[in-house]
Design an enzyme around this catalytic site. Sequence first.
Site, PDB file in Angstrom:
ATOM      1  N   HIS A  55      -3.389  -5.813   2.912  1.00  0.00           N
ATOM      2  CA  HIS A  55      -2.874  -5.442   4.230  1.00  0.00           C
ATOM      3  C   HIS A  55      -2.804  -6.618   5.197  1.00  0.00           C
ATOM      4  O   HIS A  55      -3.416  -7.651   4.954  1.00  0.00           O
ATOM      5  CB  HIS A  55      -3.760  -4.361   4.849  1.00  0.00           C
ATOM      6  CG  HIS A  55      -3.320  -2.996   4.447  1.00  0.00           C
ATOM      7  ND1 HIS A  55      -2.059  -2.523   4.700  1.00  0.00           N
ATOM      8  CD2 HIS A  55      -3.975  -2.010   3.804  1.00  0.00           C
ATOM      9  CE1 HIS A  55      -1.964  -1.287   4.238  1.00  0.00           C
ATOM     10  NE2 HIS A  55      -3.099  -0.950   3.679  1.00  0.00           N
ATOM     11  N   ARG A  67     -12.791   5.387  -0.986  1.00  0.00           N
ATOM     12  CA  ARG A  67     -11.680   4.482  -0.726  1.00  0.00           C
ATOM     13  C   ARG A  67     -12.081   3.105  -1.218  1.00  0.00           C
ATOM     14  O   ARG A  67     -13.262   2.762  -1.230  1.00  0.00           O
ATOM     15  CB  ARG A  67     -11.358   4.410   0.786  1.00  0.00           C
ATOM     16  CG  ARG A  67     -10.864   5.700   1.381  1.00  0.00           C
ATOM     17  CD  ARG A  67     -10.492   5.532   2.859  1.00  0.00           C
ATOM     18  NE  ARG A  67      -9.306   4.720   3.060  1.00  0.00           N
ATOM     19  CZ  ARG A  67      -8.054   5.162   2.916  1.00  0.00           C
ATOM     20  NH1 ARG A  67      -7.827   6.420   2.556  1.00  0.00           N
ATOM     21  NH2 ARG A  67      -7.023   4.370   3.121  1.00  0.00           N
ATOM     22  N   CYS A 101       0.807  -1.211   0.000  1.00  0.00           N
ATOM     23  CA  CYS A 101       0.000   0.000   0.000  1.00  0.00           C
ATOM     24  C   CYS A 101       0.855   1.284   0.000  1.00  0.00           C
ATOM     25  O   CYS A 101       1.463   1.596  -1.007  1.00  0.00           O
ATOM     26  CB  CYS A 101      -0.975  -0.050   1.171  1.00  0.00           C
ATOM     27  SG  CYS A 101      -2.421   0.992   0.949  1.00  0.00           S
TER      28      CYS A 101
HETATM   29  N1  GLN Z   1      -2.492   6.737   2.073  1.00  0.00           N
HETATM   30  C1  GLN Z   1      -2.514   5.756   1.067  1.00  0.00           C
HETATM   31  C2  GLN Z   1      -3.883   5.535   0.436  1.00  0.00           C
HETATM   32  O1  GLN Z   1      -4.896   5.742   1.050  1.00  0.00           O
HETATM   33  C3  GLN Z   1      -1.982   4.476   1.648  1.00  0.00           C
HETATM   34  C4  GLN Z   1      -2.917   3.881   2.626  1.00  0.00           C
HETATM   35  C5  GLN Z   1      -2.458   2.589   3.146  1.00  0.00           C
HETATM   36  O2  GLN Z   1      -1.263   2.304   3.253  1.00  0.00           O
HETATM   37  N2  GLN Z   1      -3.450   1.815   3.510  1.00  0.00           N
HETATM   38  O3  GLN Z   1      -3.914   5.145  -0.712  1.00  0.00           O
END
Ligand code: GLN
Length: 242
Positions: free
Chosen positions: A192, A128, A93
Amino acid sequence: MELNFAHLYGDLMNTYGDLGNILVLKYYAEQLGIKVNVDLVSLDTPFDANKYHFVLFGGGQDYEQVVISKDIQNKADSLTNYIENGGPLLAVCGGYQLLGQYYIGAHGEKIPGISALSHYTLSQDHNRFIGNIEIHNDAFDENYYGFENHNGMTFLGDEEQPLGHVVSGHGNNGQDGTEGAIYKNTFCSYFHGPILTHNAPITRRLLKAAIHAADPDADLTPVDELDIQNAAVDVPEAKHNF
Ligand code: GLN
């Protein structure tokens, strides 16, 4: 044999438990009688490309990414050398985004990466990509399972192969059906948490690459005999868009 692992910015990019990948890889290495040393390589610490046999660069939040974006420029050459020389690396990420050209943060700010890889990352408005994800890697004919949570939309460069094609979920950008990136022994993903607990092919590949990096003559067949889970973690379906 001893393996040296680097947790890149592990004190800052630690929101999502990506550290679990180091613990898992260390656990399986120790099952093979291999000692593992783990260093935190963070702000103002040089990255020694010759020392490490595995690097984890986990995810985090935009604020930490801005801080790291400045410091990591000092490590750009050594990290690029490590990647080009085939050093095993898993980037997740925000770490994945910072290995590329740049990341446009959620407030429109351009956060420079190190261009070790040629992908770039745009932001999406008021949305998101969150939820369980399954992908298929065509070259290896393998399925991988994870959980994604990102604003960024990443577009791959020509030299990068996707980690897989989306079976369900969003992936790199929600548009081209790709997820993650592979370049040499660098594996990038939006998955993740400790993904190496339940994606055995990736775990074996990284562990073999790490052992090979430490000793090119080492017998890698014991890695295939390790009992590593390879299945989706059984959690309720989560599909939220904000
Ligand atoms: N800030 C980045 C995004 O939202 C990375 C987020 C993350 O590592 N989950 O794309």
